[in-house]
Design a protein around this motif. Structure first.
Motif, PDB file in Angstrom:
ATOM      1  N   ILE A   1      49.945  45.745  27.065  1.00  6.89           N
ATOM      2  CA  ILE A   1      50.685  45.031  28.101  1.00  6.89           C
ATOM      3  C   ILE A   1      52.156  45.310  27.902  1.00  6.89           C
ATOM      4  O   ILE A   1      52.655  45.210  26.788  1.00  6.89           O
ATOM      5  N   ASP A   2      52.819  45.694  28.966  1.00  9.86           N
ATOM      6  CA  ASP A   2      54.252  45.909  28.872  1.00  9.86           C
ATOM      7  C   ASP A   2      54.924  44.997  29.882  1.00  9.86           C
ATOM      8  O   ASP A   2      54.952  45.290  31.067  1.00  9.86           O
ATOM      9  N   HIS A   3      55.387  43.872  29.417  1.00  8.11           N
ATOM     10  CA  HIS A   3      56.110  43.044  30.374  1.00  8.11           C
ATOM     11  C   HIS A   3      57.239  42.304  29.692  1.00  8.11           C
ATOM     12  O   HIS A   3      57.255  42.090  28.493  1.00  8.11           O
TER      13      HIS A   3
ATOM     14  N   VAL B   1      43.791  47.883  25.310  1.00  9.41           N
ATOM     15  CA  VAL B   1      44.664  47.306  26.335  1.00  9.41           C
ATOM     16  C   VAL B   1      46.081  47.293  25.797  1.00  9.41           C
ATOM     17  O   VAL B   1      46.291  46.997  24.620  1.00  9.41           O
TER      18      VAL B   1
ATOM     19  N   LEU C   1      53.146  45.580  33.545  1.00 15.48           N
ATOM     20  CA  LEU C   1      52.292  46.745  33.710  1.00 15.48           C
ATOM     21  C   LEU C   1      51.235  46.670  32.610  1.00 15.48           C
ATOM     22  O   LEU C   1      51.562  46.581  31.432  1.00 15.48           O
TER      23      LEU C   1
END
Lengths: 359, 359
Positions: free
Chosen positions: B323-325, B321, B333
């Motif tokens: 996470i790009d935020h 996983v 995203l």
């Protein structure tokens, strides 16, 4: 000649319906702006317009803004063609700005005031319209690189385009942009390639000891050689000095390793640590201090959900997640990256729900 | 002299209560094996034993096995001391095997048959006993590196230690081990340091364009310089040839960039792609072909849980996983990495539950 408030009234024409062009189309449509698409590939055109990135451009269209999203080699010609075909602002999304800009100036000196370069800093490992997303640019820097004769109104229009796509416009001179990406993108890519090159045809027993480190260092080296060939040669000038610095430092490193000079090695290594700390937080914000919380998770689809539900209950926002598990083993290790001041709270919250954490 | 079945009857003595030593203590205690700890730091000892990694070693203890988990510089001396103090098998968990092994052989030629080197391939960015975990070695390769005069029974004992700790023992000669980690760990580290070095004191405008690529390439360069100084100088021999290869290829690269020789560049870049594909799947298994599924997720603690619950319902196992935020923005995203043949199923399953996916 160009009205800044008018450039985004539409239709906006996107030339090149690949990952970036289609994503721009999707983002413009999301904002309710009419978008028309051009591409040499009929299939890309059909896919992009099918995804809702805009309609195929027709003969009578007079675009208020043209966005050129073609491979670096074709950039200058396509920009010049757009300047000749259309009356409005023309921009592009290419990875290199200086060399194509000089060609535009040379070939269309009377039109180049309507051209302003651009470069959104968004993902590029995937390619083609099917990988596109309206959210691709959300929160990302978007370099806007006017040259000396660019109209102020054209610059404002391209900044507005970046904002409409969800990005943060960053004004830079073309040369400065090219030096910046040489340092933060092209050089890292090339050195990752040199590391990865040592793995091709390596003994299997060597590869068996690969850990997460070498995976991370070499990930970008999987990028498309045809595209990177273009990027690297078009940015040769900016890369030259950096490659020379690396070459010089590699000599120092090699000597220090051979002679066992720990002072020199320590200095080099410390400078590397300093460099990793210089990278700003994602999306240009200040870097947040984070801490990792490790949790053992049984390897069933439902268990991750239970973990995230329990983490959610704790009210702690998760900045990043890494999963390390072997599909053949029953338990994986999940790393939850959270703000440092929330880590203890998350740990005790998870422990109270019977999760096995590792501090 | 050494009985293989007896080496793990306990007590097992762990010398050095840092990340690795404490983790080994925790794993041994998990298996019900009596463990005693030694460390020059009273505080580390207290912390490690407080965490349940074993009790502090006492004068009358006669360990059946000693595991040396001290920094590389002190490895050989500590192994020799353990061979002199105790009657059983002695092993270690150091990153370099050849040079320390030679010193042990030189200083204790009559005892070195009871010594067998080892090296678990487990995370090292965190340090100290508080970062320890009984699960640290689960599913990881653990190099076991006997030298010519090692007792077969001692080798069997160290392989058993690796298995008890949850790892997979991988038999290798010490020289071969050092060449393997030079290629898959030390060289990647040094080139990441050279890339990161270009970021220290770089103009802020350059750093503002940093993307995920440069973050990944340079991550390992944040490692402790004091430790890496030791690792690099002790593995100078194995590193020498690799650094020479890189130096030679860097020259070729530099010339190709300057002259714009795309054929040469294409070959180098293609070899890099090949190298990234040569890395086996995590934990030494065959590499699985994966595909990334991108999902927009509102930035509230509960939303990730809902996503994983819905992904869990689809029955698709999530391999990784990302996470790009940006904490300041409402939507992030999330990239779910799954087996390629399950990606379409996951996409349609999530879409039917109203998630916004990006193909």
């Amino acid at each position: 000649m160009t009205d800044p408030t008018d450039a985004l009234r539409g239709p906006v024409e996107v030339v090149g319906a690949g990952l970036l062009g289609t994503s721009i189309g999707l983002a413009l449509r999301r904002a309710g702006i009419e978008t028309v698409l051009r591409d040499v590939s009929e299939e890309h055109l059909r896919t992009a317009s099918g995804l809702g990135a805009g309609r195929v451009a027709a003969a009578g269209d007079v675009p208020s803004l043209v966005v050129v999203a073609v491979p670096p080699d074709h950039l200058a010609d396509t920009v010049v063609d757009a300047l000749r075909r259309t009356p409005g602002v023309v921009t592009d999304v290419g990875s290199i700005k200086s060399a194509p800009g000089r060609r535009v100036a040379a070939e269309a000196p009377d039109l180049e005031h309507r051209y302003v370069g651009g470069h959104p800093m968004a993902g590029s490992e995937r390619s083609g319209p099917l990988a596109a997303s309206a959210a691709l640019f959300d929160g990302r820097p978007w370099a806007v690189t006017p040259h000396e004769t660019s109209d102020a109104a054209a610059v404002a229009a391209v900044e507005e385009l970046a904002r409409v796509c969800g990005a943060v416009p960053v004004l830079m001179e073309p040369d400065e942009h090219d030096r910046a990406v040489a340092r933060t993108s092209h050089l890292p890519h090339l050195l990752a390639v040199l590391v990865a090159g040592r793995l091709a045809h390596a003994p299997e027993s060597h590869l068996a000891l690969s850990g997460q480190g070498v995976r991370d260092v070499t990930r970008v080296a999987a990028g498309d050689p045809a595209l990177w060939q273009q990027i690297v040669t078009l940015n040769a000038e900016a890369l030259h000095g950096l490659l020379a610095e690396v070459r010089e430092e590699l000599d120092v490193l090699q000597r220090a390793v051979t002679t066992g000079d720990r002072t020199v090695l320590g200095d080099l290594l410390a400078r590397g640590v300093e460099g990793t700390r210089a990278i700003p937080g994602k999306h240009g914000g200040p870097a947040t201090v984070t801490r990792s919380v490790f949790v053992s998770v049984p390897d069933h689809p439902g268990e991750l959900a239970r973990l995230f539900a329990d983490a959610g209950e704790s009210g702690v926002n998760i900045e990043d997640v890494h999963i390390d598990h072997d599909p053949g083993r029953p338990v994986g290790l999940v790393e939850l990256v959270v703000s440092e001041d929330r880590a203890e709270h998350l740990l005790s919250s998870l422990e109270s729900r019977d999760w096995v954490t590792h501090r």
